[in-house]
Motif scaffolding. Sequence first.
Motif, PDB file in Angstrom:
ATOM      1  N   LEU A 115       0.835  -1.200   0.000  1.00  0.00           N
ATOM      2  CA  LEU A 115       0.000   0.000   0.000  1.00  0.00           C
ATOM      3  C   LEU A 115       0.873   1.254   0.000  1.00  0.00           C
ATOM      4  O   LEU A 115       0.661   2.172  -0.786  1.00  0.00           O
ATOM      5  CB  LEU A 115      -0.921   0.006   1.219  1.00  0.00           C
ATOM      6  CG  LEU A 115      -1.729   1.285   1.439  1.00  0.00           C
ATOM      7  CD1 LEU A 115      -2.831   1.389   0.400  1.00  0.00           C
ATOM      8  CD2 LEU A 115      -2.314   1.300   2.833  1.00  0.00           C
ATOM      9  N   ILE A 116       1.870   1.276   0.855  1.00  0.00           N
ATOM     10  CA  ILE A 116       2.739   2.444   0.956  1.00  0.00           C
ATOM     11  C   ILE A 116       3.657   2.551  -0.262  1.00  0.00           C
ATOM     12  O   ILE A 116       3.737   3.590  -0.899  1.00  0.00           O
ATOM     13  CB  ILE A 116       3.572   2.393   2.257  1.00  0.00           C
ATOM     14  CG1 ILE A 116       2.645   2.532   3.463  1.00  0.00           C
ATOM     15  CG2 ILE A 116       4.640   3.484   2.261  1.00  0.00           C
ATOM     16  CD1 ILE A 116       3.296   2.217   4.788  1.00  0.00           C
ATOM     17  N   ARG A 117       4.347   1.464  -0.582  1.00  0.00           N
ATOM     18  CA  ARG A 117       5.331   1.502  -1.667  1.00  0.00           C
ATOM     19  C   ARG A 117       4.694   1.678  -3.036  1.00  0.00           C
ATOM     20  O   ARG A 117       5.145   2.473  -3.842  1.00  0.00           O
ATOM     21  CB  ARG A 117       6.173   0.230  -1.677  1.00  0.00           C
ATOM     22  CG  ARG A 117       7.210   0.192  -0.602  1.00  0.00           C
ATOM     23  CD  ARG A 117       8.192  -0.933  -0.919  1.00  0.00           C
ATOM     24  NE  ARG A 117       9.243  -0.995   0.043  1.00  0.00           N
ATOM     25  CZ  ARG A 117      10.331  -0.241  -0.005  1.00  0.00           C
ATOM     26  NH1 ARG A 117      10.476   0.637  -0.957  1.00  0.00           N
ATOM     27  NH2 ARG A 117      11.258  -0.359   0.915  1.00  0.00           N
ATOM     28  N   ARG A 118       3.666   0.894  -3.310  1.00  0.00           N
ATOM     29  CA  ARG A 118       3.094   0.927  -4.655  1.00  0.00           C
ATOM     30  C   ARG A 118       2.029   2.006  -4.812  1.00  0.00           C
ATOM     31  O   ARG A 118       2.118   2.857  -5.677  1.00  0.00           O
ATOM     32  CB  ARG A 118       2.507  -0.431  -5.022  1.00  0.00           C
ATOM     33  CG  ARG A 118       2.042  -0.465  -6.450  1.00  0.00           C
ATOM     34  CD  ARG A 118       1.747  -1.872  -6.921  1.00  0.00           C
ATOM     35  NE  ARG A 118       1.477  -1.891  -8.334  1.00  0.00           N
ATOM     36  CZ  ARG A 118       0.315  -1.539  -8.877  1.00  0.00           C
ATOM     37  NH1 ARG A 118      -0.673  -1.135  -8.110  1.00  0.00           N
ATOM     38  NH2 ARG A 118       0.138  -1.585 -10.177  1.00  0.00           N
ATOM     39  N   THR A 119       1.024   1.962  -3.962  1.00  0.00           N
ATOM     40  CA  THR A 119      -0.106   2.872  -4.124  1.00  0.00           C
ATOM     41  C   THR A 119       0.275   4.318  -3.858  1.00  0.00           C
ATOM     42  O   THR A 119       0.070   5.180  -4.708  1.00  0.00           O
ATOM     43  CB  THR A 119      -1.280   2.449  -3.218  1.00  0.00           C
ATOM     44  OG1 THR A 119      -1.633   1.106  -3.527  1.00  0.00           O
ATOM     45  CG2 THR A 119      -2.477   3.354  -3.424  1.00  0.00           C
ATOM     46  N   PHE A 120       0.813   4.576  -2.679  1.00  0.00           N
ATOM     47  CA  PHE A 120       1.072   5.965  -2.300  1.00  0.00           C
ATOM     48  C   PHE A 120       2.381   6.529  -2.857  1.00  0.00           C
ATOM     49  O   PHE A 120       2.607   7.717  -2.773  1.00  0.00           O
ATOM     50  CB  PHE A 120       1.052   6.132  -0.781  1.00  0.00           C
ATOM     51  CG  PHE A 120      -0.331   6.152  -0.210  1.00  0.00           C
ATOM     52  CD1 PHE A 120      -1.209   7.171  -0.519  1.00  0.00           C
ATOM     53  CD2 PHE A 120      -0.760   5.142   0.636  1.00  0.00           C
ATOM     54  CE1 PHE A 120      -2.494   7.197  -0.003  1.00  0.00           C
ATOM     55  CE2 PHE A 120      -2.044   5.165   1.167  1.00  0.00           C
ATOM     56  CZ  PHE A 120      -2.904   6.187   0.847  1.00  0.00           C
ATOM     57  N   THR A 121       3.227   5.703  -3.409  1.00  0.00           N
ATOM     58  CA  THR A 121       4.497   6.204  -3.915  1.00  0.00           C
ATOM     59  C   THR A 121       4.617   5.985  -5.419  1.00  0.00           C
ATOM     60  O   THR A 121       4.546   6.929  -6.197  1.00  0.00           O
ATOM     61  CB  THR A 121       5.670   5.544  -3.160  1.00  0.00           C
ATOM     62  OG1 THR A 121       5.473   5.740  -1.761  1.00  0.00           O
ATOM     63  CG2 THR A 121       6.989   6.157  -3.549  1.00  0.00           C
ATOM     64  N   THR A 122       4.765   4.740  -5.851  1.00  0.00           N
ATOM     65  CA  THR A 122       4.993   4.446  -7.267  1.00  0.00           C
ATOM     66  C   THR A 122       3.805   4.826  -8.134  1.00  0.00           C
ATOM     67  O   THR A 122       3.961   5.530  -9.140  1.00  0.00           O
ATOM     68  CB  THR A 122       5.317   2.945  -7.447  1.00  0.00           C
ATOM     69  OG1 THR A 122       6.398   2.613  -6.588  1.00  0.00           O
ATOM     70  CG2 THR A 122       5.676   2.640  -8.878  1.00  0.00           C
TER      71      THR A 122
ATOM     72  N   MET B 235      -1.812  13.103  -3.727  1.00  0.00           N
ATOM     73  CA  MET B 235      -1.517  12.066  -2.748  1.00  0.00           C
ATOM     74  C   MET B 235      -1.811  12.489  -1.310  1.00  0.00           C
ATOM     75  O   MET B 235      -2.418  11.720  -0.553  1.00  0.00           O
ATOM     76  CB  MET B 235      -0.070  11.590  -2.903  1.00  0.00           C
ATOM     77  CG  MET B 235       0.270  10.359  -2.067  1.00  0.00           C
ATOM     78  SD  MET B 235       1.032  10.741  -0.499  1.00  0.00           S
ATOM     79  CE  MET B 235       2.592  11.381  -1.033  1.00  0.00           C
ATOM     80  N   PRO B 236      -1.450  13.710  -0.876  1.00  0.00           N
ATOM     81  CA  PRO B 236      -1.796  14.086   0.501  1.00  0.00           C
ATOM     82  C   PRO B 236      -3.308  14.075   0.766  1.00  0.00           C
ATOM     83  O   PRO B 236      -3.752  13.692   1.847  1.00  0.00           O
ATOM     84  CB  PRO B 236      -1.225  15.503   0.638  1.00  0.00           C
ATOM     85  CG  PRO B 236      -0.116  15.561  -0.358  1.00  0.00           C
ATOM     86  CD  PRO B 236      -0.598  14.719  -1.516  1.00  0.00           C
ATOM     87  N   ARG B 237      -4.101  14.453  -0.230  1.00  0.00           N
ATOM     88  CA  ARG B 237      -5.563  14.458  -0.053  1.00  0.00           C
ATOM     89  C   ARG B 237      -6.116  13.036  -0.037  1.00  0.00           C
ATOM     90  O   ARG B 237      -7.040  12.733   0.733  1.00  0.00           O
ATOM     91  CB  ARG B 237      -6.215  15.288  -1.151  1.00  0.00           C
ATOM     92  CG  ARG B 237      -5.894  16.780  -0.958  1.00  0.00           C
ATOM     93  CD  ARG B 237      -6.181  17.628  -2.139  1.00  0.00           C
ATOM     94  NE  ARG B 237      -7.586  17.694  -2.490  1.00  0.00           N
ATOM     95  CZ  ARG B 237      -8.036  18.364  -3.545  1.00  0.00           C
ATOM     96  NH1 ARG B 237      -7.206  19.034  -4.317  1.00  0.00           N
ATOM     97  NH2 ARG B 237      -9.313  18.383  -3.816  1.00  0.00           N
ATOM     98  N   VAL B 238      -5.564  12.149  -0.858  1.00  0.00           N
ATOM     99  CA  VAL B 238      -5.974  10.746  -0.829  1.00  0.00           C
ATOM    100  C   VAL B 238      -5.605  10.151   0.526  1.00  0.00           C
ATOM    101  O   VAL B 238      -6.407   9.448   1.148  1.00  0.00           O
ATOM    102  CB  VAL B 238      -5.324   9.937  -1.978  1.00  0.00           C
ATOM    103  CG1 VAL B 238      -5.614   8.448  -1.834  1.00  0.00           C
ATOM    104  CG2 VAL B 238      -5.805  10.431  -3.333  1.00  0.00           C
ATOM    105  N   LEU B 239      -4.407  10.461   0.997  1.00  0.00           N
ATOM    106  CA  LEU B 239      -3.952   9.955   2.289  1.00  0.00           C
ATOM    107  C   LEU B 239      -4.857  10.429   3.422  1.00  0.00           C
ATOM    108  O   LEU B 239      -5.241   9.644   4.287  1.00  0.00           O
ATOM    109  CB  LEU B 239      -2.504  10.384   2.534  1.00  0.00           C
ATOM    110  CG  LEU B 239      -1.851   9.890   3.814  1.00  0.00           C
ATOM    111  CD1 LEU B 239      -1.832   8.370   3.866  1.00  0.00           C
ATOM    112  CD2 LEU B 239      -0.443  10.448   3.926  1.00  0.00           C
ATOM    113  N   ASP B 240      -5.230  11.707   3.427  1.00  0.00           N
ATOM    114  CA  ASP B 240      -6.152  12.222   4.451  1.00  0.00           C
ATOM    115  C   ASP B 240      -7.474  11.459   4.436  1.00  0.00           C
ATOM    116  O   ASP B 240      -7.996  11.087   5.486  1.00  0.00           O
ATOM    117  CB  ASP B 240      -6.417  13.712   4.263  1.00  0.00           C
ATOM    118  CG  ASP B 240      -5.322  14.592   4.829  1.00  0.00           C
ATOM    119  OD1 ASP B 240      -4.538  14.117   5.677  1.00  0.00           O
ATOM    120  OD2 ASP B 240      -5.239  15.763   4.419  1.00  0.00           O
ATOM    121  N   ASN B 241      -8.009  11.231   3.235  1.00  0.00           N
ATOM    122  CA  ASN B 241      -9.265  10.472   3.124  1.00  0.00           C
ATOM    123  C   ASN B 241      -9.078   9.035   3.594  1.00  0.00           C
ATOM    124  O   ASN B 241      -9.937   8.488   4.279  1.00  0.00           O
ATOM    125  CB  ASN B 241      -9.776  10.492   1.687  1.00  0.00           C
ATOM    126  CG  ASN B 241     -10.497  11.762   1.337  1.00  0.00           C
ATOM    127  OD1 ASN B 241     -11.641  11.957   1.706  1.00  0.00           O
ATOM    128  ND2 ASN B 241      -9.816  12.645   0.639  1.00  0.00           N
TER     129      ASN B 241
END
Length: 183
Positions: free
Chosen positions: A103-110, A121-127
């Motif tokens: 989740l961290i490596r692929r979704t939120f980064t790559t 990405m910050p808005r997706v992360l907040d949600n």
Amino acid sequence: MTLYSAKRTSSPAVTTAVRPNQGQAKSPFATLQGLKKRTYRTWKSLYQAHDINGADSTPTTDEAFKQAIRQFGDLRKRNTWEDAWCALYAQLITEASEDNVRLIRRTFTTSAQSEGWAHLMPRVLDNFLENENAQECIKNGLERIFLEENEFPQELEPFAHALASSAAFQGDRAITLELIAAA
């Protein structure tokens, strides 16, 4: 109007015209139309595969979709579509994620970088962090990454900074701040 720049070849007397960003794929998030299509695809992934007749609808003709997006604001405004996509995508990854590290490596980064939504990405992360167990998921994933590599991976720096500044993150900030300091 298309802007061109001169590019020198091996011969100093010969120049060729090159379009800016030539060879780079354009992000679907670059245009409002692309963002609407991406939001629609994400919504359909969550709520329906096909309509009753098996035919696909479009973002402009699907009334259920438009009604769902209206809760985020005026359909004529880009920010409405960004808010909608971020919330829907966060819901989708919440339902689909089984591996915290991936989740961290692929979704939120790559994926954020390669698919053109790193700015969101910050808005997706907040949600995402508003969902039950999301904070624990992120914490466990970061701990596993840190233990496996014994150092902070440089490619995770934007994610760690977004997490540290996230209003939704109420969990143990110590691990995130420790990882950022090590970068």
